[in-house]
Design an enzyme around this catalytic site. Structure first.
Site, mmCIF file in Angstrom:
data_model
loop_
_atom_site.group_PDB
_atom_site.id
_atom_site.type_symbol
_atom_site.label_atom_id
_atom_site.label_comp_id
_atom_site.label_asym_id
_atom_site.label_seq_id
_atom_site.Cartn_x
_atom_site.Cartn_y
_atom_site.Cartn_z
ATOM 1 N N CYS A 111 0.815 -1.223 0.000
ATOM 2 C CA CYS A 111 0.000 0.000 0.000
ATOM 3 C C CYS A 111 0.843 1.265 0.000
ATOM 4 C CB CYS A 111 -0.941 -0.008 1.188
ATOM 5 S SG CYS A 111 -1.886 -1.521 1.290
ATOM 6 N N HIS A 246 -3.265 6.742 2.463
ATOM 7 C CA HIS A 246 -3.750 5.419 2.077
ATOM 8 C C HIS A 246 -5.086 5.155 2.775
ATOM 9 C CE1 HIS A 246 -4.149 1.321 1.165
ATOM 10 N NE2 HIS A 246 -3.853 0.882 2.373
ATOM 11 N N ASN A 276 -10.401 -0.683 0.576
ATOM 12 C CA ASN A 276 -8.941 -0.570 0.515
ATOM 13 C C ASN A 276 -8.456 -1.213 -0.785
ATOM 14 O OD1 ASN A 276 -6.178 -0.987 0.763
ATOM 15 N ND2 ASN A 276 -6.260 -1.776 2.849
#
Ligand code: ACO
Length: 319
Positions: A111, A246, A276
């Site tokens: 990520c 993020h 996500n």
């Protein structure tokens, strides 16, 4: 003089999966998922692939930047979820968009991947080796989701975001206020293996995660890295217009805003709609903001990511 973002693009798969659909697969509820993560829906790929979404996001970013594909010197794709290991996704993108002059490679820092890609591209520009770069985060996390594991399947989605980077000055004048970190000793917090080992023993091909450990790590490390970035750029937290982070969990972002003692309104989110999407989250959110007209010339942003590895990092960006 900084490396600037000249254009952005993003794409989501057509199929939308809401929390009610997930609750028919595992023991969970819309209320639990929304309260604990902020997520309402996520997009899940059907015919879309990591490469097809990366190429589509790239085309939109190229159009937004008003450049031709032949101007691109470097293509970096961040992904942890490609359907194939060879050829790399960046070469697939290069072929699809006709960026015939560009070097191309993939990277994996989960990520944090868009942050890593930005720093790699900026470093190439500072060395005089590239003037225009295309950095993409593209993920089909659903390729590796265990739909019977309620600790992970509620979180992840698919999509891609891309940005065209350009040096805003001569290489020797470029500043790169960017920081990357890793702590491999905590890698067990989030794992996924591919296929079979040398001894042909099947690995677990799904994401396995210690959610609580990652939550605590993110809430501690992201404010630290934001402060590191700001000490390099010479700005205070108060001077920053937006913190583009993020999108792992709404509560993580709220906790980071609280630790920095800043208004949550300066921490935009799209996790509610998208979940996500690992390295695609940050460029997708940037593209949302760009297309909504939220980003004005001269605005000051800090972008920061964290994830498997463990890895984390951030950079300062002037719009
Ligand atoms: N539905 C209902 N109950 C659940 C669910 C679910 N989907 N998942 C867990 N629970 C239960 C647990 O079993 C536990 O029950 P117990 O108290 O009876 O034991 C309870 O809910 C609390 O569980 P926690 O794991 O403590 O829940 P938490 O509030 O930490 O939320 C979550 C879990 C959402 C995973 C959170 O920890 C999180 O977001 N962590 C960060 C994950 C992340 O950021 N990953 C990023 C990396 S992604 C990448 O790099 C590809």
């Amino acid at each position: 003089m900084f490396v600037k973002i000249a254009g952005t693009g993003s794409v989501l798969p057509e199929r939308v999966v809401d929390n009610f659909e997930i609750a028919r697969m595992v023991d969970t509820s819309d209320e639990w998922i929304q309260t604990r993560t902020g997520i309402r829906t996520r997009h899940i790929a059907g015919k879309e692939t990591v490469a097809s979404m990366a190429a589509e996001a790239a085309k939109r970013a190229i159009e937004d930047a008003g450049i031709s594909p032949e101007e691109i010197d470097l293509i970096i794709v961040s992904t942890v979820s490609a359907e194939q290991s060879l050829p790399c996704v960046a070469c697939e993108v290069q072929k699809e968009i006709g960026a015939v002059r560009a070097a191309a490679f993939d990277l994996n820092s989960a990520c944090s991947g868009f942050i890593t890609g930005y720093q790699m591209a900026a470093g190439q520009m500072k060395a005089g080796l590239a003037k225009t770069a295309l950095v993409i985060g593209s993920e089909c996390l659903s390729n590796y989701v265990d739909w019977s594991d309620r600790g992970t399947c509620i979180l992840f989605g698919d999509g891609a975001g891309a940005a065209i980077l350009r040096a805003d000055g001569a290489p020797e004048e470029l500043e790169i206020p960017s920081v990357l970190h890793a702590d491999g000793s905590k890698g067990d917090s989030l794992t996924c293996s591919l296929g079979h080992g040398k001894d042909k023993v099947p690995y677990d091909e799904y994401y396995r995660m210690d959610g609580r450990a990652i939550f605590k790590f993110a809430v501690r490390k992201v404010p630290e890295v934001i402060r590191e970035v700001l000490s390099l750029s010479g700005h205070s937290v108060e001077e920053i217009d937006y913190f583009v982070l993020h999108q792992a969990n709404r509560r993580i972002i709220e906790a980071i805003a609280k630790r920095l003692r800043q208004d949550e309104a300066r921490f935009p989110m799209n996790i509610m709609d998208n979940g996500n999407i690992s390295s695609a989250c940050i460029p997708m959110l940037l593209d949302d903001m760009n297309r909504k007209g939220l980003l004005k010339p001269g605005m000051k942003l800090v972008l920061a990511g964290f994830g498997a590895g463990l890895t984390w990092g951030g950079f300062y960006l002037e719009w």
